[in-house]
Design an enzyme around this catalytic site. Structure first.
Site, mmCIF file in Angstrom:
data_model
loop_
_atom_site.group_PDB
_atom_site.id
_atom_site.type_symbol
_atom_site.label_atom_id
_atom_site.label_comp_id
_atom_site.label_asym_id
_atom_site.label_seq_id
_atom_site.Cartn_x
_atom_site.Cartn_y
_atom_site.Cartn_z
ATOM 1 C CE LYS A 107 -3.676 -2.537 2.187
ATOM 2 N NZ LYS A 107 -4.266 -3.045 3.431
ATOM 3 C CD GLN A 139 -3.956 -4.994 6.451
ATOM 4 O OE1 GLN A 139 -4.002 -3.978 5.769
ATOM 5 N NE2 GLN A 139 -4.296 -6.178 5.957
ATOM 6 C CG ASP A 180 -10.280 -0.879 4.576
ATOM 7 O OD1 ASP A 180 -9.868 -1.351 3.501
ATOM 8 O OD2 ASP A 180 -9.605 -0.866 5.624
HETATM 9 N N1 GUN Z 1 -7.293 -7.432 5.827
HETATM 10 C C1 GUN Z 1 -7.502 -8.184 4.711
HETATM 11 N N2 GUN Z 1 -8.016 -7.417 3.723
HETATM 12 C C2 GUN Z 1 -8.114 -6.176 4.218
HETATM 13 C C3 GUN Z 1 -8.576 -4.947 3.662
HETATM 14 O O1 GUN Z 1 -9.012 -4.841 2.511
HETATM 15 N N3 GUN Z 1 -8.520 -3.875 4.493
HETATM 16 C C4 GUN Z 1 -8.085 -3.952 5.774
HETATM 17 N N4 GUN Z 1 -8.099 -2.858 6.520
HETATM 18 N N5 GUN Z 1 -7.657 -5.077 6.318
HETATM 19 C C5 GUN Z 1 -7.684 -6.178 5.538
#
Ligand code: GUN
Length: 296
Positions: A53, A97, A120
Site C-alpha cells: 500500500k 489493517q 475500506d
Molecule cells: N485485511 C484483509 N483485507 C483487508 C482490507 O481490505 N482492508 C483492511 N483494513 N484489512 C484487511
C-alpha cells in the site's frame, strides 16, 4: 488457453492511470491526498500488504503515513490514534489493517473511523449505504472485481452469480453490490458458506462464480458448469517442492476448472492487483469529497 484468463494487471493499470490524473487535478487545487495506514502487531501477511500500500501511494503521488504499533497496543491507544487521524484535516483516508489482535474490539475501532475517511468501506454507515443503493465508496476487493467484470465486458445483468463465502470484506458486500439495480449489477445472487448443505447444487448453477472463502483449491471441476465465469479471490499458501518451499493458490483448483470456464482469474495475477488500485481510487475520492470537490 491464454485468452480465457482475466488478468488484473491491465485493469489495475487503467485504474491507476485514472487515479493519477485525479491526484494531479486535486494537487492543482492545493489538495494533497493522504492515506494513513495502521498496522498493529507483526503478522507477516499483513506487513506485506501494508508495504504494498505504501509503494502504491508513492507511485501515484498520494502522501502516506504508516503507523506500525506493537502487538500489545491497548484498545484505548488505538482509538485515540483513530480519533487523532479523524481530526487531522490533512489526512483523508484511514485504513486499520485487519485482523487486529484479539484484545482489541474490531467493531469498536471500525465504528470510530470518520465515515468520510473510511476508505475500506467497513463502517456500518458506509455498508448500509451500499445496501440502500447510495454508496459513498465501495470496499476495495469487491470494487476491484466489478472493475474486472467491466473491463472484460462480462455481463452481470440477469446472470445467476453464486458467491462462496460471507465475510464482511468480500462475500457480503459483493452480494449487495451485484444485486443492486445498477449498471454492472442486476444479478440474481446466491450466497453460500460453510454451513450450506450440498454446496455443489448451487455452484453448478452459477453463470458467474465468486470464490472467497479462503480454502485452497476448494472449487473443483465437478462443481461448475461448462462456460462458467470464475472469479477467484483466494490467496492461500500451500507447501510446494520449489525454492521458496510454498506456492500461492486460489480457492479454485485452477488447472481442472479452467478448461470448463469461459473466463477465469488466475492466482496470483487476477483479483490481487485490483484491491490496492481501488484503495488508491477511494483515497482520491475521499480527499476530493472532504474538500467539497466532485470527481467524475
Ligand atoms: N485485511 C484483509 N483485507 C483487508 C482490507 O481490505 N482492508 C483492511 N483494513 N484489512 C484487511
Amino acid at each position: 488457453m491464454e485468452e480465457k484468463k482475466l488478468l488484473g494487471k491491465p485493469v489495475a493499470e487503467k485504474i491507476n492511470s485514472m487515479v493519477g490524473e485525479k491526484v494531479n487535478f486535486l494537487k492543482s487545487k492545493g489538495i494533497e491526498p493522504k492515506l494513513s495506514v495502521v498496522l498493529v502487531g507483526n503478522d507477516p501477511a499483513s506487513s506485506v500488504y501494508v508495504g504494498m500500500k505504501e509503494k502504491a501511494c508513492i507511485q501515484l503521488g498520494i502522501h502516506s503515513k504508516t503507523y506500525r504499533l506493537p502487538e500489545n497496543t491497548s484498545e484505548k491507544d488505538l482509538l485515540d490514534l483513530v480519533q487523532q487521524l479523524n481530526q487531522d484535516a490533512k489526512n483523508h483516508g484511514i485504513l486499520v489493517q485487519l485482523p487486529l489482535p484479539k484484545h482489541i474490539n474490531e467493531d469498536k475501532i471500525i465504528n470510530t473511523i470518520n465515515v468520510k475517511k473510511d476508505v475500506d468501506c467497513f463502517h456500518p454507515e458506509n455498508v448500509g449505504r451500499i445496501v440502500a443503493g447510495n454508496p459513498y465508496v465501495l470496499p476495495c476487493t469487491p470494487a476491484g472485481i466489478v472493475e474486472i467484470l467491466k473491463y472484460y465486458k462480462i455481463e452481470t445483468s440477469g446472470s445467476h452469480t453464486v458467491i462462496i463465502g460471507r465475510s464482511n470484506i468480500v462475500g457480503k458486500p459483493m452480494a449487495n453490490i451485484l444485486m443492486q439495480k445498477a449498471e454492472y449489477a442486476n444479478a440474481t445472487v446466491t450466497v453460500t458458506h460453510s454451513r450450506t448443505k450440498n454446496i455443489s447444487s448451487y455452484t453448478k448453477q452459477a453463470d458467474i462464480l465468486i470464490a472467497a472463502m479462503g480454502k485452497a483449491k476448494f472449487v473443483t471441476s465437478d462443481m461448475v458448469k461448462e462456460g462458467v465465469v470464475v472469479i477467484d479471490v483466494g490467496i492461500n499458501r500451500i507447501d510446494a517442492d520449489n525454492e521458496k518451499g510454498y506456492a500461492l493458490v486460489g480457492d479454485v483448483d485452477y488447472e481442472n476448472v479452467a478448461p470448463k470456464a469461459s473466463f477465469i482469474t488466475p492466482v496470483p495475477g487476477g483479483v490481487g492487483p485490483m484491491t490496492i488500485a481501488m484503495l488508491m481510487s477511494n483515497t482520491a475520492l475521499a480527499a476530493a469529497t472532504q474538500n467539497g470537490i466532485k470527481l467524475e
